[in-house]
Design an enzyme around this catalytic site. Sequence first.
Site, short mmCIF file in Angstrom:
data_model
loop_
_atom_site.label_atom_id
_atom_site.label_comp_id
_atom_site.label_asym_id
_atom_site.label_seq_id
_atom_site.Cartn_x
_atom_site.Cartn_y
_atom_site.Cartn_z
N TYR A 1 34.04 31.69 42.77
CA TYR A 1 33.18 32.87 42.66
C TYR A 1 32.00 32.75 43.62
O TYR A 1 30.95 32.18 43.31
CB TYR A 1 32.67 33.05 41.23
CG TYR A 1 33.76 33.21 40.19
CD1 TYR A 1 35.04 33.64 40.53
CD2 TYR A 1 33.51 32.92 38.85
CE1 TYR A 1 36.03 33.77 39.58
CE2 TYR A 1 34.50 33.05 37.89
CZ TYR A 1 35.75 33.48 38.26
OH TYR A 1 36.73 33.60 37.30
N LEU B 1 39.22 50.87 33.61
CA LEU B 1 39.25 51.41 32.25
C LEU B 1 37.97 52.15 31.90
O LEU B 1 37.99 53.08 31.09
CB LEU B 1 39.49 50.27 31.25
CG LEU B 1 39.64 50.71 29.79
CD1 LEU B 1 40.91 51.53 29.58
CD2 LEU B 1 39.64 49.50 28.85
N SER C 1 39.17 45.35 36.12
CA SER C 1 38.35 45.50 37.33
C SER C 1 37.51 46.77 37.32
O SER C 1 37.09 47.26 38.37
CB SER C 1 39.22 45.47 38.60
OG SER C 1 39.82 44.23 38.78
N GLY C 2 37.26 47.28 36.12
CA GLY C 2 36.40 48.46 35.98
C GLY C 2 37.14 49.77 35.82
O GLY C 2 36.54 50.78 35.43
N LYS D 1 36.47 26.03 36.53
CA LYS D 1 37.84 25.92 37.02
C LYS D 1 37.95 24.87 38.12
O LYS D 1 36.96 24.52 38.76
CB LYS D 1 38.32 27.28 37.50
CG LYS D 1 38.20 28.32 36.37
CD LYS D 1 38.61 29.69 36.80
CE LYS D 1 38.35 30.67 35.66
NZ LYS D 1 36.92 30.99 35.51
N ASP E 1 31.78 31.61 31.28
CA ASP E 1 32.90 31.16 32.11
C ASP E 1 32.55 31.29 33.58
O ASP E 1 31.95 32.29 34.01
CB ASP E 1 34.15 31.99 31.82
CG ASP E 1 35.29 31.64 32.76
OD1 ASP E 1 35.83 30.52 32.62
OD2 ASP E 1 35.60 32.45 33.64
N GLY F 1 38.56 39.99 32.53
CA GLY F 1 38.78 41.33 33.08
C GLY F 1 39.29 42.33 32.07
O GLY F 1 40.25 43.07 32.36
#
Length: 336
Positions: free
Chosen positions: A51, A241, A238-239, A77, A46, A234
Amino acid sequence: MALKDILPGKLGFGAAPLGNMFRDIPEAEAQATVEAAWDDGIRYFDNAPFYGAGLAEIRMGQALAGKPRGDYVISTKVGRIVLEEIDEDARDNGEKGDVFAHGRPNKVANDYSEDATYRSIEDSLKRLKTDYIDIAFVHDVAQDFYGDEWLDVFENARKGAFRALDRMRDEGVIKAWGLGVNRVEPIELLLNLDEPRPDAFLLAGRYTLLDHDRALQRVTPMVAERGLGIVVGGPYSSGALVGGPNFEYAPATPAILAKVAAIKAIADAHGISMKAAGLQFALANPAVAAVIPGASRPGRIAEDSRALAERIPADFWRELREAGLVNPAAPLPISD
């Protein structure tokens, strides 16, 4: 065509980090990361012009050049046009802030019109070095980027991008289209329209172990009932977790850090990795067709694959539920 019939597996590759998300990634490291994903069997990639102002698409195009095109699936996108002009001013990226401060310096124009949609697809084809796109998502028509004006932006997209993609899908130019957003409200709104007819959604950060209540209540049942599908972006929030400092593109709050610590204490007691808990939680929902964690280092790819295969005992999920760390209505993985 159902999303699950298009995607080659449940684990994909989220390319946002390839756009120099949060840091300046060396070119060799970026290329090696995509190659590691390929070697590990990942065949869904993706991307988005947003980006790094096209940087992620350029890098992916280089990395996948020479691979059999029929062997992998690409989603990208629309809604942003990358211009040749250099952006001298600070970009207004809403809640996403300066997340791509290390990307290309090109100006990025927000444009959800029909003409811009065709141009966006054409530009992405060139950067990705391919002759077709499998799935096109309309990017960021939501509050986190446009604030109180998001409904006006959504209406512009409905008259332009949605209709263009509907036509391209019906003509066989793309296989599927939908929304790629960080909020559930645009998905809910589109699902309640008679026309046009989306196939799929990319929902980033809103169906994760840390944040899933709204998605569970407002969109996942409708998506499942209609035979559509969601790609969860995600999945590690965003990290946050997995021990990172950020949640939703910004420093995690004390409440989020406390929730992570509570989940991790239960995971550690059962010898479970936080990545396994995050990926398997998202995939347990019947509306979810795939997860696409981002990676900017080759070693992260193998970690994700192992996490997907890791056995998690039923007691772990039971303890999370008893501790109030997951919504009581959330589908949980079936364990031995």
